[in-house]
Design an enzyme around this catalytic site. Structure first.
Site, PDB file in Angstrom:
ATOM      1  N   LYS A  82       0.837  -1.206   0.000  1.00  0.00           N
ATOM      2  CA  LYS A  82       0.000   0.000   0.000  1.00  0.00           C
ATOM      3  C   LYS A  82       0.871   1.256   0.000  1.00  0.00           C
ATOM      4  O   LYS A  82       1.944   1.265   0.619  1.00  0.00           O
ATOM      5  CB  LYS A  82      -0.903  -0.027   1.238  1.00  0.00           C
ATOM      6  CG  LYS A  82      -1.993   1.042   1.270  1.00  0.00           C
ATOM      7  CD  LYS A  82      -2.908   0.849   2.487  1.00  0.00           C
ATOM      8  CE  LYS A  82      -4.000   1.889   2.562  1.00  0.00           C
ATOM      9  NZ  LYS A  82      -4.918   1.674   3.713  1.00  0.00           N
ATOM     10  N   SER A 157      -9.913   1.509   2.981  1.00  0.00           N
ATOM     11  CA  SER A 157      -9.114   2.317   2.083  1.00  0.00           C
ATOM     12  C   SER A 157      -8.066   1.511   1.296  1.00  0.00           C
ATOM     13  O   SER A 157      -7.563   1.987   0.288  1.00  0.00           O
ATOM     14  CB  SER A 157      -8.375   3.410   2.875  1.00  0.00           C
ATOM     15  OG  SER A 157      -7.485   2.814   3.812  1.00  0.00           O
ATOM     16  N   SER A 181     -10.005  -0.850   7.104  1.00  0.00           N
ATOM     17  CA  SER A 181      -9.517  -0.653   5.738  1.00  0.00           C
ATOM     18  C   SER A 181      -8.909  -1.852   5.040  1.00  0.00           C
ATOM     19  O   SER A 181      -8.667  -1.792   3.839  1.00  0.00           O
ATOM     20  CB  SER A 181      -8.478   0.468   5.722  1.00  0.00           C
ATOM     21  OG  SER A 181      -9.129   1.688   5.606  1.00  0.00           O
TER      22      SER A 181
HETATM   23  N1  GLN Z   1     -13.076   3.803   6.513  1.00  0.00           N
HETATM   24  C1  GLN Z   1     -12.487   4.239   7.750  1.00  0.00           C
HETATM   25  C2  GLN Z   1     -12.105   5.680   7.649  1.00  0.00           C
HETATM   26  O1  GLN Z   1     -12.403   6.275   6.670  1.00  0.00           O
HETATM   27  C3  GLN Z   1     -11.335   3.379   8.101  1.00  0.00           C
HETATM   28  C4  GLN Z   1     -10.106   3.727   7.381  1.00  0.00           C
HETATM   29  C5  GLN Z   1      -8.959   2.853   7.724  1.00  0.00           C
HETATM   30  O2  GLN Z   1      -9.115   1.790   8.334  1.00  0.00           O
HETATM   31  N2  GLN Z   1      -7.797   3.324   7.390  1.00  0.00           N
HETATM   32  O3  GLN Z   1     -11.533   6.260   8.520  1.00  0.00           O
END
Ligand code: GLN
Length: 484
Positions: A82, A157, A181
């Site tokens: 990532k 994400s 994410s």
């Molecule tokens: N979807 C969550 C957020 O927008 C989690 C993001 C993540 O785990 N990095 O914060």
């Protein structure tokens, strides 16, 4: 050749060891798959960069193997990473304009350990900017597409990481978790995704979002592959004082399916309420049938504090983010606005132009909940409720081995359907955030499909550092049942 791209990491490893495969053949097969897809009408867009020297590294790995190197157990195997995990000498952007031009001055500890084991990072994967989002659409590179249906999101994400693993462009990938994410994209794309316990993997070299929640996660095609990566990458790191002295090394060599007989699983009824797609519910139900038939006890419990988890998360994560992201000021990293009159203008214009709208929303939200007058009402309250949640979830896990739930309320949603509705986007995290808040390991496993053929994940969450239990239960599902 194309078959190679469908093999698991463990199968590739066996192929390398027996001499049937070479690292060069593996890496070029993935490269070809990636290149062919970039020419498609609607490419996956899972990679934001393919490393052009990957093939050379593969050749070097083959040479080392021929010279008798056995010390590195993952020698010559590819992994996608990532775009928020540092690899020395390579670009890193967190899919943000503000980090364009930034070159990582050192590697994350997890990367160091994978490199020492002989792995070859083959590219950087797409993500929501600074890992804020649930669909991989808030990216300066444009959205990643779901390999199972390219009109839909991958989830976020770490959408790029799930897309390349599910789309046969990498056998395994690193993602990151702050609130779901890795698990959400794993569920949407039909692969396995592990969020390790807080502390299992060093955070050194993972770009900080919400430091009390962040953790590198792993996306793979089978639990054994995830165990392999975890076994090599985990363990105490003097550079991260929150890292724990775990020993997952044995998992890599000997992950075996676990008998479910005697295991106790709890399903919180709060996670079965309004908003849960009936087809997701059906997949969960059939997973429960399988678990019971395999000898586990599955009971529905009530844990009302879980209803507060998204609210707590969306106070604590933005609060920590607003502080972590203060460092992007146009002076130290990446993008810098030119032709400015004074220092304040440099900050203001660099940050206004460099950050996307969701990141700005989080910074505003975070500064708001931390400001005097609101601190007690929001931030302090959220911290208090987080402590309660940790205690109450802990009480459940004293009586049960696992908490079982859907990973997400819906299957992959259509591209564009939630980008302008932050609340709807935040609600995708309704079942995942509690594990981050409570520092627990949690795994999404591909458990079925909707009538339309979209993958649906089921999530198991265990006691802190019980990654071995999660992976061995998942292995049992994978071997005996698997995604039907
Ligand atoms: N979807 C969550 C957020 O927008 C989690 C993001 C993540 O785990 N990095 O914060």
């Amino acid at each position: 050749m194309s078959e190679v791209t469908k093999l698991t990491l463990s199968e590739l490893r066996a192929g390398l060891q027996s001499g049937e495969l070479s690292s060069t053949a593996i890496v070029s097969a993935y490269h070809d798959a990636y290149l062919a897809d970039t020419k498609a009408r609607d490419p996956l867009n899972g990679y934001v960069e393919w490393f052009e020297d990957a093939l050379e590294l593969a050749e070097a790995a083959d040479a080392a193997r021929r010279a008798g190197s056995r010390s590195s157990e993952l020698l010559g195997l590819p992994i996608a990473v990532k775009d928020n995990i540092l690899i020395k000498g390579r670009s890193l952007t967190c899919a943000s304009e503000i980090l364009q031009g930034f070159i990582a001055p050192y590697s994350a500890t997890v990367i160091e350990r994978l490199l020492a084991a002989g792995m070859i990072p083959v590219g950087r994967t797409n993500m929501d900017e600074f890992a804020m989002g649930s669909s991989c659409e808030y990216s300066c590179y444009g959205p990643a597409r779901n390999p199972m249906d390219r009109t839909r999101t991958t989830g976020g994400s770490s959408g790029g990481s799930a897309a390349v693993v599910a789309g046969n462009q990498a056998p395994v990938a690193l993602g990151s978790e702050t609130g779901g994410s890795v698990r959400l994209p794993a569920s949407f794309c039909g692969v396995y995704g592990l969020k390790p316990s807080y502390g299992s993997l060093s955070r050194y070299g993972l770009v900080a979002f919400g430091s009390s929640l962040d953790q590198i996660g792993i996306v793979g095609r089978c639990p054994r592959d995830i165990a392999l990566i975890l076994s090599v990458a985990a363990g105490r790191d003097p550079k991260d004082q929150t890292s724990a002295d775990t020993d997952f090394a044995p998992l890599g060599a000997s992950l075996a399916p676990r008998e479910l007989a005697g295991l106790r699983m709890a399903i919180p009824q709060e996670f079965l309420a309004e908003g849960l797609d009936p087809e997701v519910r059906q997949v969960l139900d059939s997973f429960v049938d399988w678990a019971r038939a395999s000898g586990a006890t599955v009971e529905t419990i009530s844990l009302p504090i879980l209803d507060a988890s998204v609210a707590i998360y969306y106070i604590i994560a933005p609060a920590e983010a607003s502080s972590n992201l203060a460092r992007y000021d146009g002076v130290r990293y990446g993008y810098r606005e030119k032709e400015i009159a004074n220092l304040f203008e440099l900050y203001e214009r660099t940050r206004s132009r460099g950050f996307g709208k969701e990141v700005k929303r989080r910074i505003l939200l975070g500064n708001y909940v931390l400001s005097s007058g609101y601190y007690d009402a929001y931030y302090k309250k959220a911290q208090g409720v987080r402590t309660l949640l940790i205690r109450e979830v802990g009480e459940v896990l004293a009586r049960y081995d696992l908490i079982l739930s859907p990973t997400a309320p819906t299957p992959a949603f259509a591209l564009g359907s939630k980008v302008d509705d932050p609340l709807a986007m935040y609600l995708s995290d309704i079942y995942t955030t509690f594990a981050n808040l409570a520092l627990l390991p949690s795994l999404s496993l591909p458990a079925g499909h909707t009538a339309q053929g979209l993958p649906v994940g089921v999530q198991i969450t265990g006691r802190r550092f019980a990654e071995g239990l999660l992976l061995s239960c998942a292995e049992s599902w994978h071997e005996k049942g698997g995604l039907r």
